[in-house]
Design a protein around this motif. Structure first.
Motif, mmCIF file in Angstrom:
data_model
loop_
_atom_site.group_PDB
_atom_site.id
_atom_site.type_symbol
_atom_site.label_atom_id
_atom_site.label_comp_id
_atom_site.label_asym_id
_atom_site.label_seq_id
_atom_site.Cartn_x
_atom_site.Cartn_y
_atom_site.Cartn_z
ATOM 1 N N CYS A 10 159.003 94.062 8.933
ATOM 2 C CA CYS A 10 157.546 94.074 9.041
ATOM 3 C C CYS A 10 156.972 95.229 8.230
ATOM 4 O O CYS A 10 157.574 96.314 8.168
ATOM 5 N N ILE A 11 155.812 94.992 7.637
ATOM 6 C CA ILE A 11 155.032 96.062 7.008
ATOM 7 C C ILE A 11 153.805 96.317 7.876
ATOM 8 O O ILE A 11 153.048 95.397 8.198
ATOM 9 N N CYS A 12 153.647 97.570 8.272
ATOM 10 C CA CYS A 12 152.501 98.016 9.063
ATOM 11 C C CYS A 12 151.468 98.534 8.072
ATOM 12 O O CYS A 12 151.592 99.649 7.553
ATOM 13 N N TYR A 13 150.455 97.730 7.791
ATOM 14 C CA TYR A 13 149.550 97.976 6.669
ATOM 15 C C TYR A 13 148.329 98.761 7.137
ATOM 16 O O TYR A 13 147.559 98.300 7.986
ATOM 17 N N ALA A 14 148.162 99.962 6.566
ATOM 18 C CA ALA A 14 147.071 100.839 6.990
ATOM 19 C C ALA A 14 146.369 101.492 5.808
ATOM 20 O O ALA A 14 145.739 102.535 5.969
ATOM 21 N N VAL B 272 153.625 90.965 8.476
ATOM 22 C CA VAL B 272 152.621 91.996 8.234
ATOM 23 C C VAL B 272 151.749 92.163 9.474
ATOM 24 O O VAL B 272 151.285 91.176 10.054
ATOM 25 N N VAL B 273 151.534 93.409 9.873
ATOM 26 C CA VAL B 273 150.478 93.747 10.831
ATOM 27 C C VAL B 273 149.522 94.687 10.107
ATOM 28 O O VAL B 273 149.944 95.556 9.356
ATOM 29 N N THR B 274 148.216 94.490 10.296
ATOM 30 C CA THR B 274 147.248 95.249 9.493
ATOM 31 C C THR B 274 145.992 95.585 10.271
ATOM 32 O O THR B 274 145.558 94.822 11.138
ATOM 33 N N VAL B 275 145.396 96.737 9.934
ATOM 34 C CA VAL B 275 144.061 97.101 10.426
ATOM 35 C C VAL B 275 143.033 97.057 9.301
ATOM 36 O O VAL B 275 141.856 97.317 9.520
ATOM 37 N N THR B 276 143.479 96.733 8.100
ATOM 38 C CA THR B 276 142.622 96.890 6.921
ATOM 39 C C THR B 276 141.619 95.759 6.763
ATOM 40 O O THR B 276 140.513 95.982 6.272
#
Length: 355
Positions: free
Chosen positions: A75-79, A103-107
Motif C-alpha cells: 500500500c502507498i499512504c498518499y499525503a 492506495v490510501v489518500t487524504v489528498t
C-alpha cells in the motif's frame, strides 16, 4: 495482519499528514515502513525518521518515485499536498493502481465518494484498478468522517429525517499555508476579490461527494447540489499564522454545500471559519473552537458535537485524526476487492495495537 507478515507501506510526502503517517506506520507491528517519498531536494537521502522528528528509523527518504514503485509495497499512504494537486495526484494513483499497489489518500477529497468524483478521472482510475487488481480509498476528518460516516452512524437511530446539517466551526488563525488561506478561502482579501472558494463548482468538488455519499446511503435522489459563500471583514489588524490580515479585509468566511431533496435543503455541510473569534459574531458559534456539529431535524431530533483535542491543540490533534483515518484503513483496503471504495464499502477501520 492480512498475511503472515506485516503489510509493506510507502508514505508519499512528509508534510503535516505525511510526517504523522511515517511515525504511525513505523510504530505499528502489523505495518512495515519500506519507503518514503519526498519532493524537496534537501530531504532526499535523509533518514525519514529524522525528517519527521522521531529519530533514525533506517528508512531513507527519496525523490525517486520509480524506485519506490519498484519496491512493490502492499500500500502507498498518499499525503502529498499543494495547490491544484488533484490532477497530478490522479496521475500518481493511476500509476500505482496499474502496478498492483493499493492506495490510501487524504489528498483528493472528491474520492471520499468515488461515484461523485470527476467522471473522466474516475474512469481512468477504475481501469487502472481493474488492470492491477488494486484498491483506492480516500478519507480524512472532513471530508472523510464528520460530514459523512459520522452523520450516517447517527442516522442509524432515525425513524424520519427532515434535514441534516453538519457545521465546522473552526478558527483558521493557526493555519500557516498562505495560498490556501488567501487565494482559496479569501482571508485577508478585499471584498472585490474573488477567491477560488467563490468560483461556481469549487465547493461541490470537495464537499459535494460527502453530501452525495449521505444521500446514496439513505437511498435519496438529489435534485441538485448548490453552494453559498459569504464573507465578513475584520475591524482590526490580525496577525495570524499565514501572515497579516489587515483591517477592512476578509476575516471570516461562511459557506454551504447543499444537497436539495424535493425542493428543500436536506443535506448541508456548512463551514464557519474565522481568523479571530469576535469576527462575524452573528454567525453560528460553538462553546469551543474546533467543533464539528451535526444537527438532525426529524424523529428523533438529534444534535451531536465532535471536538478533537483542546481549544489550544485541536489543529495539531485534528491532523493526527486525519492521518489515522487512512493509516488505520490500510489493512481493510488491502483486504478489499479491487476498485475505488468509500467508507460504505469497508468495515470499521479500527486502530490496531492502539492501547
Amino acid at each position: 495482519m492480512t498475511a503472515d507478515r506485516p503489510l509493506r507501506v510507502v508514505v508519499w510526502g512528509t508534510g503535516g499528514v505525511g510526517a504523522r503517517a511515517v511515525a504511525a506506520v513505523a510504530d505499528r507491528p502489523d505495518l512495515e515502513l519500506v519507503g518514503v517519498w519526498v519532493h524537496a531536494a534537501d530531504k532526499d537521502g535523509r533518514d525519514a525518521g529524522e525528517l519527521v522528528g522521531i529519530g533514525p528509523i533506517g528508512v531513507t527518504a527519496t525523490g525517486d518515485a520509480e524506485a519506490l514503485v519498484g519496491l512493490a509495497p502492499d500500500c502507498i499512504c498518499y499525503a502529498a499536498s499543494g495547490p491544484g494537486l488533484d490532477a497530478a495526484a490522479a496521475d500518481d494513483y493511476e500509476r500505482f493502481l496499474a502496478a498492483g499497489i493499493d492506495v490510501v489518500t487524504v489528498t483528493s477529497a472528491g474520492l471520499v465518494f468515488p461515484p461523485a468524483y470527476q467522471p473522466a478521472l474516475r474512469r481512468r482510475l477504475e481501469d487502472a484498478a481493474a488492470a492491477g487488481g488494486a484498491t483506492l480509498y480516500a478519507s480524512g476528518i472532513e471530508p472523510g468522517f464528520a460530514g459523512d460516516q459520522f452523520v450516517l452512524t447517527l442516522l442509524t437511530m432515525s425513524r424520519r429525517v427532515e434535514s441534516v446539517r453538519v457545521q465546522e466551526i473552526f478558527g483558521y488563525h493557526g493555519y500557516p499555508v498562505e495560498f490556501t488561506m488567501r487565494e482559496v478561502f479569501g482571508f485577508g482579501q478585499p471584498l472585490d476579490h474573488t477567491p477560488l472558494m467563490a468560483t461556481p463548482g469549487a465547493q461541490a468538488g470537495t464537499w459535494g461527494p460527502p453530501v452525495r455519499m449521505v444521500a446514496a446511503a439513505m437511498g435519496v435522489e438529489l435534485d441538485e447540489v448548490r453552494e453559498t459563500y459569504e464573507r465578513a471583514v475584520t475591524p482590526r489588524r490580525l496577525e495570524v499564522a499565514c501572515g497579516v490580515i489587515e483591517a477592512g479585509t476578509v476575516g471570516a468566511v461562511r459557506f454551504e454545500t447543499i444537497g436539495v431533496v424535493g425542493g428543500r435543503d436536506a443535506i448541508v455541510i456548512e463551514h464557519v471559519n474565522r481568523m479571530a473569534a469576535d469576527v462575524a459574531p452573528e454567525w453560528p458559534t460553538a462553546d469551543r473552537d474546533g467543533t464539528y456539529r451535526v444537527v438532525v431535524e426529524g424523529d428523533p431530533g438529534m444534535q451531536a458535537e465532535l471536538t478533537v483535542g483542546t481549544p489550544e491543540t485541536f489543529s495539531d490533534e485534528g491532523m493526527v485524526a486525519t492521518t489515522m483515518r487512512i493509516v488505520n484503513a490500510i489493512p481493510a483496503v488491502v483486504d478489499a476487492e479491487p476498485g475505488l471504495v468509500s467508507s460504505l464499502d469497508l468495515p470499521l477501520t479500527l486502530p490496531r495495537h492502539a492501547f
